[in-house]
Design an enzyme around this catalytic site. Structure first.
Site, PDB file in Angstrom:
ATOM      1  N   ARG A  29     -49.929 -19.140  13.469  1.00  0.00           N
ATOM      2  CA  ARG A  29     -51.369 -18.880  13.366  1.00  0.00           C
ATOM      3  C   ARG A  29     -51.671 -17.435  13.763  1.00  0.00           C
ATOM      4  O   ARG A  29     -51.101 -16.915  14.722  1.00  0.00           O
ATOM      5  CB  ARG A  29     -52.154 -19.863  14.240  1.00  0.00           C
ATOM      6  CG  ARG A  29     -52.009 -21.283  13.738  1.00  0.00           C
ATOM      7  CD  ARG A  29     -52.934 -22.266  14.412  1.00  0.00           C
ATOM      8  NE  ARG A  29     -52.505 -23.621  14.092  1.00  0.00           N
ATOM      9  CZ  ARG A  29     -52.746 -24.234  12.924  1.00  0.00           C
ATOM     10  NH1 ARG A  29     -53.448 -23.633  11.991  1.00  0.00           N
ATOM     11  NH2 ARG A  29     -52.271 -25.458  12.697  1.00  0.00           N
ATOM     12  N   HIS A 100     -45.833  -9.892   5.369  1.00  0.00           N
ATOM     13  CA  HIS A 100     -46.393 -11.205   5.700  1.00  0.00           C
ATOM     14  C   HIS A 100     -47.484 -11.538   4.699  1.00  0.00           C
ATOM     15  O   HIS A 100     -48.150 -10.653   4.172  1.00  0.00           O
ATOM     16  CB  HIS A 100     -46.951 -11.234   7.128  1.00  0.00           C
ATOM     17  CG  HIS A 100     -47.916 -10.132   7.411  1.00  0.00           C
ATOM     18  ND1 HIS A 100     -47.497  -8.846   7.679  1.00  0.00           N
ATOM     19  CD2 HIS A 100     -49.266 -10.109   7.439  1.00  0.00           C
ATOM     20  CE1 HIS A 100     -48.560  -8.075   7.873  1.00  0.00           C
ATOM     21  NE2 HIS A 100     -49.649  -8.816   7.718  1.00  0.00           N
ATOM     22  N   MET A 101     -47.643 -12.830   4.483  1.00  0.00           N
ATOM     23  CA  MET A 101     -48.691 -13.335   3.606  1.00  0.00           C
ATOM     24  C   MET A 101     -49.707 -14.081   4.464  1.00  0.00           C
ATOM     25  O   MET A 101     -49.334 -14.938   5.265  1.00  0.00           O
ATOM     26  CB  MET A 101     -48.064 -14.270   2.564  1.00  0.00           C
ATOM     27  CG  MET A 101     -49.055 -14.931   1.636  1.00  0.00           C
ATOM     28  SD  MET A 101     -48.172 -15.968   0.452  1.00  0.00           S
ATOM     29  CE  MET A 101     -47.466 -14.690  -0.591  1.00  0.00           C
TER      30      MET A 101
HETATM   31  P1  AMP Z   1     -52.171  -6.977   8.235  1.00  0.00           P
HETATM   32  O1  AMP Z   1     -53.434  -6.168   8.364  1.00  0.00           O
HETATM   33  O2  AMP Z   1     -52.042  -7.626   6.909  1.00  0.00           O
HETATM   34  O3  AMP Z   1     -50.950  -6.181   8.650  1.00  0.00           O
HETATM   35  O4  AMP Z   1     -52.343  -8.180   9.249  1.00  0.00           O
HETATM   36  C1  AMP Z   1     -51.695  -8.274  10.487  1.00  0.00           C
HETATM   37  C2  AMP Z   1     -52.194  -9.532  11.145  1.00  0.00           C
HETATM   38  O5  AMP Z   1     -51.342  -9.847  12.222  1.00  0.00           O
HETATM   39  C3  AMP Z   1     -53.616  -9.425  11.696  1.00  0.00           C
HETATM   40  O6  AMP Z   1     -54.439 -10.413  11.066  1.00  0.00           O
HETATM   41  C4  AMP Z   1     -53.436  -9.682  13.189  1.00  0.00           C
HETATM   42  O7  AMP Z   1     -54.501 -10.425  13.743  1.00  0.00           O
HETATM   43  C5  AMP Z   1     -52.123 -10.449  13.219  1.00  0.00           C
HETATM   44  N1  AMP Z   1     -51.365 -10.357  14.455  1.00  0.00           N
HETATM   45  C6  AMP Z   1     -51.040  -9.239  15.139  1.00  0.00           C
HETATM   46  N2  AMP Z   1     -50.304  -9.543  16.219  1.00  0.00           N
HETATM   47  C7  AMP Z   1     -50.153 -10.899  16.210  1.00  0.00           C
HETATM   48  C8  AMP Z   1     -49.491 -11.831  17.054  1.00  0.00           C
HETATM   49  N3  AMP Z   1     -48.825 -11.435  18.143  1.00  0.00           N
HETATM   50  N4  AMP Z   1     -49.549 -13.148  16.740  1.00  0.00           N
HETATM   51  C9  AMP Z   1     -50.225 -13.557  15.639  1.00  0.00           C
HETATM   52  N5  AMP Z   1     -50.854 -12.724  14.807  1.00  0.00           N
HETATM   53  C10 AMP Z   1     -50.834 -11.416  15.082  1.00  0.00           C
END
Ligand code: AMP
Length: 115
Positions: A29, A100-101
């Protein structure tokens, strides 16, 4: 190079609410959910961005979508629908440089905009 945040989750060095795992893929999540269901589906191998995907990784990338399909069913959001998003680099607002998706759903989403 140091491990990405997501590799540290895979290695259990950081906590996460894991909803799916197999040999190649983990899903957990999002720490800052944008909807009732917001799960990140992550290949265990570190691929920085969409630009770095190699042709031989096509099956792995396809499997991310199949895992999303399964999680959407498990979360009870498959029928109403959901969104899958992969951000890339600066213009795509990518924050974590480990591919990541996003699986986002559980409420009515706004239409996607190009702005
Ligand atoms: P992006 O902008 O597509 O790189 O999205 C990165 C996502 O990772 C964001 O929605 C963050 O909230 C999420 N994120 C960052 N660190 C963590 C973590 N430790 N656990 C879960 N989600 C994370």
């Amino acid at each position: 190079m140091s491990d990405s945040i997501f590799t540290r989750i895979i290695k259990r060095e950081l906590p996460a609410d894991i909803v799916y795992e197999d040999d190649d893929i983990i899903a957990f999540r999002d720490i800052n959910p944008q909807a009732p269901t917001h799960v990140l589906i992550v290949p265990k191998v570190e691929i920085a961005t969409v630009n770095d995907i190699k042709p031989e990784q096509a099956e792995l990338i396809g499997n991310l979508v199949l895992v999303a399909q399964k999680i959407a069913l498990d979360e009870g959001i498959a029928e109403d629908g959901f969104r899958l998003v992969v951000n890339c680099n600066r213009h795509g607002c990518q924050e974590v440089f480990h591919l990541h998706m996003h699986l986002v759903g559980g409420r009515q989403l706004r239409g996607i905009s190009a702005s």
